[in-house]
Design a protein around this motif. Structure first.
Motif, PDB file in Angstrom:
ATOM      1  N   ARG A 208       0.824  -1.206   0.000  1.00 41.88           N
ATOM      2  CA  ARG A 208       0.000   0.000   0.000  1.00 41.88           C
ATOM      3  C   ARG A 208       0.861   1.260   0.000  1.00 41.88           C
ATOM      4  O   ARG A 208       0.545   2.249  -0.665  1.00 41.88           O
ATOM      5  CB  ARG A 208      -0.923  -0.001   1.228  1.00 41.88           C
ATOM      6  N   VAL A 211       2.235   1.745  -3.487  1.00 46.37           N
ATOM      7  CA  VAL A 211       1.207   2.239  -4.400  1.00 46.37           C
ATOM      8  C   VAL A 211       0.971   3.720  -4.162  1.00 46.37           C
ATOM      9  O   VAL A 211       0.857   4.517  -5.095  1.00 46.37           O
ATOM     10  CB  VAL A 211      -0.101   1.441  -4.215  1.00 46.37           C
ATOM     11  N   LEU A 218       3.111  -1.577 -11.757  1.00 46.77           N
ATOM     12  CA  LEU A 218       1.763  -2.061 -12.030  1.00 46.77           C
ATOM     13  C   LEU A 218       1.779  -3.055 -13.181  1.00 46.77           C
ATOM     14  O   LEU A 218       2.518  -2.897 -14.147  1.00 46.77           O
ATOM     15  CB  LEU A 218       0.843  -0.878 -12.368  1.00 46.77           C
ATOM     16  N   GLN A 263      -5.161  -4.155  -8.621  1.00 43.36           N
ATOM     17  CA  GLN A 263      -5.139  -2.906  -7.877  1.00 43.36           C
ATOM     18  C   GLN A 263      -6.474  -2.168  -7.982  1.00 43.36           C
ATOM     19  O   GLN A 263      -6.930  -1.543  -7.021  1.00 43.36           O
ATOM     20  CB  GLN A 263      -4.009  -2.007  -8.382  1.00 43.36           C
ATOM     21  N   GLN A 350      -3.917   4.680  -0.799  1.00 40.25           N
ATOM     22  CA  GLN A 350      -3.570   3.663  -1.789  1.00 40.25           C
ATOM     23  C   GLN A 350      -4.368   3.883  -3.071  1.00 40.25           C
ATOM     24  O   GLN A 350      -3.830   3.797  -4.181  1.00 40.25           O
ATOM     25  CB  GLN A 350      -3.853   2.273  -1.238  1.00 40.25           C
ATOM     26  N   PHE A 354      -2.519   4.732  -6.634  1.00 37.36           N
ATOM     27  CA  PHE A 354      -2.704   3.804  -7.751  1.00 37.36           C
ATOM     28  C   PHE A 354      -3.304   4.506  -8.967  1.00 37.36           C
ATOM     29  O   PHE A 354      -2.824   4.347 -10.096  1.00 37.36           O
ATOM     30  CB  PHE A 354      -3.581   2.640  -7.295  1.00 37.36           C
TER      31      PHE A 354
END
Length: 524
Positions: A208, A211, A218, A263, A350, A354
């Motif tokens: 986390r 991210v 990713l 994700q 997070q 992301f």
């Protein structure tokens, strides 16, 4: 009054101004052109003053601008009347305009002298520069202080959570050793389970954080947002419980997105959990998808995001909502409005990290008593289609041990404990394993005649990093398969796209997952 008006505006008995010039064409046209040009100039100046006065309502001398505009406008009018009286003896009208000009000029002069003390207190350009510089320094200090506070909160939150996890691990190991020494090894299973759970929690925490900081690599694939949300329906319903009703409002023909599906699922689930916690008495959770076109105006506050077509995933609840003083902090790591011990405060951070790493933006709208809406805007493209791939046949552990026998793997890892663990599992697979503690040591092996089928290297090696070692190894051995393992997506992985035959695996990983990944690469 009629007698006065007649006396002013009756030109009978009067002669034009041109008569005084003896009707000399040169003199007349000199006067005419000069008055015409001056009049035009005088009419343009008030326009500029009016624009300044209308747009700068903050100026203390704004009323004076209006007086100056009226004064100069009347001055221009007198010049045009002087032009007219060269041929028409309209002296009465000229006198009225001159009287009005005199009155306005008097008011302007009085106002100017009254404003003069204030004008003298205005800072000079040098003083403005000094003040602006002091302001910039001060702001650099309402920013460094904020950064330090955020860093303190971040490190404090990490220390708190990791101490809990380390406590679970160290206590479990102590009890495990004690039970084994007491001859009660049969009870070891529950301690192993607790240690594994704590270690997995630590892995999720670091994931986390990575991210949020946009350092996690990713695994982007083509995803249909509607299918992904529809596929999560049962999971979300189980998570939010029976007191919260789930409603899906999925748009028609929503374009696909290039995104890390795992994700994205995690982000939506985090938002659903937050929504559930905001509705302790129950309520409605709505997840909607739609296509949106965002231009420069909508993205002006989101640097690095390219205008274009986006897919919106909106998660809305009918819960408690958040106050205006909370909203600016909702994406900070470890910031939470939940009671102590409930949540880590990393859910929204997070999601934010992301989505931003994926080229999108996150918007949050909330009001106390009226619920919250979180909107994820993901770059969309109708043209992208998933690449076809042949299904992989499952491989049993026994087949794996046989198929990898005789294959040679070079393991490069600077941390001895981790290197020993990887070497052990690879040897259990039947591989011939070579070891190196750093990049130069690994490069010497690759420069030799020893066969190497796969290079397994950490990215964050001291000196020569894993990416540099992989590039050098493939120059020496074209087609060498490489598996890079990393705790974070360092700059080494951003320098250039990875070539075919080079893959990445994130730490921490399950040891069985490493064996499966190595087996897949060796069999290709």
């Amino acid at each position: 009054m009629s007698n006065v008006v007649g006396w002013l505006f009756d030109p009978s008995g009067l002669t034009p101004h041109g008569f005084c010039l003896l009707w000399e064409p040169g003199l007349i046209w000199t006067y005419a052109l000069s008055d015409a040009v001056i009049g035009l100039a005088y009419f343009s100046i008030p326009v500029a003053l009016v624009i300044v006065a209308r747009r700068r309502s903050d100026l203390v001398f704004r009323p004076l601008l209006w007086l100056f505009a009226a004064f100069i406008l009347l001055c221009g009018t007198t010049h045009w009347l002087d032009l007219l009286t060269l041929w028409v003896p309209a002296y009465g009208l000229g006198g009225v305009v001159k009287a009005a000009t005199a009155g306005v000029s008097l008011f302007t002069a009085v106002a100017l002298w009254q404003l003069l003390p204030q004008a003298l207190t205005f800072p000079s350009p040098a003083q403005f520069c000094e003040t602006n510089e002091a302001l910039r320094e001060s702001q650099a200090r309402l920013a460094q202080s904020q950064k330090m506070e955020a860093v303190g909160q971040l490190t404090g939150g990490i220390a708190h959570d990791f101490n809990n996890m380390l406590q679970a691990i160290t206590s479990g190991l102590t009890l495990l050793e004690r039970r084994i020494s007491e001859g009660r090894a049969g009870e070891a299973g529950r301690y192993f389970a607790a240690i594994r759970q704590a270690a997995e929690s630590a892995g999720r925490l670091t994931n986390r954080l990575l991210v949020f900081s946009r350092l996690q690599r990713l695994q982007a694939t083509v995803v249909d947002p509607n299918e992904l949300v529809r596929g999560m329906k049962e999971l979300i319903e189980r998570t939010i419980g029976p007191s919260v009703r789930l409603e899906l409002r999925l748009g028609d023909k929503v374009r696909k997105v290039l995104i890390d599906a795992n994700q994205l699922e995690s982000a939506i689930l985090n938002l659903a959990i937050n929504a559930r916690d905001a509705m302790p008495e129950g309520g409605l959770l709505s997840i909607a998808t739609a296509e949106r076109a965002l231009g420069p105006a909508e993205l002006s506050d989101h640097e690095g995001t390219t205008p274009g077509d986006f897919v919106e995933i909106a998660v809305t609840d009918t819960g408690e909502g958040m106050s205006a003083d909370v909203l600016p902090r909702v994406f900070e790591p470890f910031f939470t409005t939940k009671p102590t011990g409930v949540g880590t405060g990393l859910g929204l951070s997070q999601v934010y990290g992301f989505v931003r790493q994926s080229g999108g933006i996150v918007l949050l709208e909330s009001e106390p008593g009226r619920g919250t809406t979180v909107r994820l805007y993901l770059p969309g493209n109708k043209e992208i289609e998933p690449a076809a791939s042949a299904p992989k046949a499952p491989v049993s552990a026994g087949d794996q041990l046989v198929s990898e026998t005789g294959k040679s793997v070079l393991v490069v890892e600077d941390m001895g404990i981790i290197r020993a663990q990887m070497v052990e599992v690879l040897r259990d697979m039947g591989c011939t394993v070579l070891e190196a503690k750093d990049g130069p040591d690994g490069l010497r092996i690759l420069q030799s005649n020893v066969p190497v089928d796969l290079l397994l290297t950490d990215v964050g090696l001291p000196g020569m990093n894993g990416r540099q070692l992989a590039d050098a190894g493939r120059q020496l051995r074209p087609g060498l398969r490489v598996l890079l393992v990393t705790g974070y997506a360092s700059k080494a992985l951003e320098e250039a796209p990875l070539a075919a035959g080079i893959e990445v695996m994130a730490k921490p990983f399950a040891i069985d997952g490493l064996a499966s990944r190595v087996g897949d690469m060796l069999r290709r």
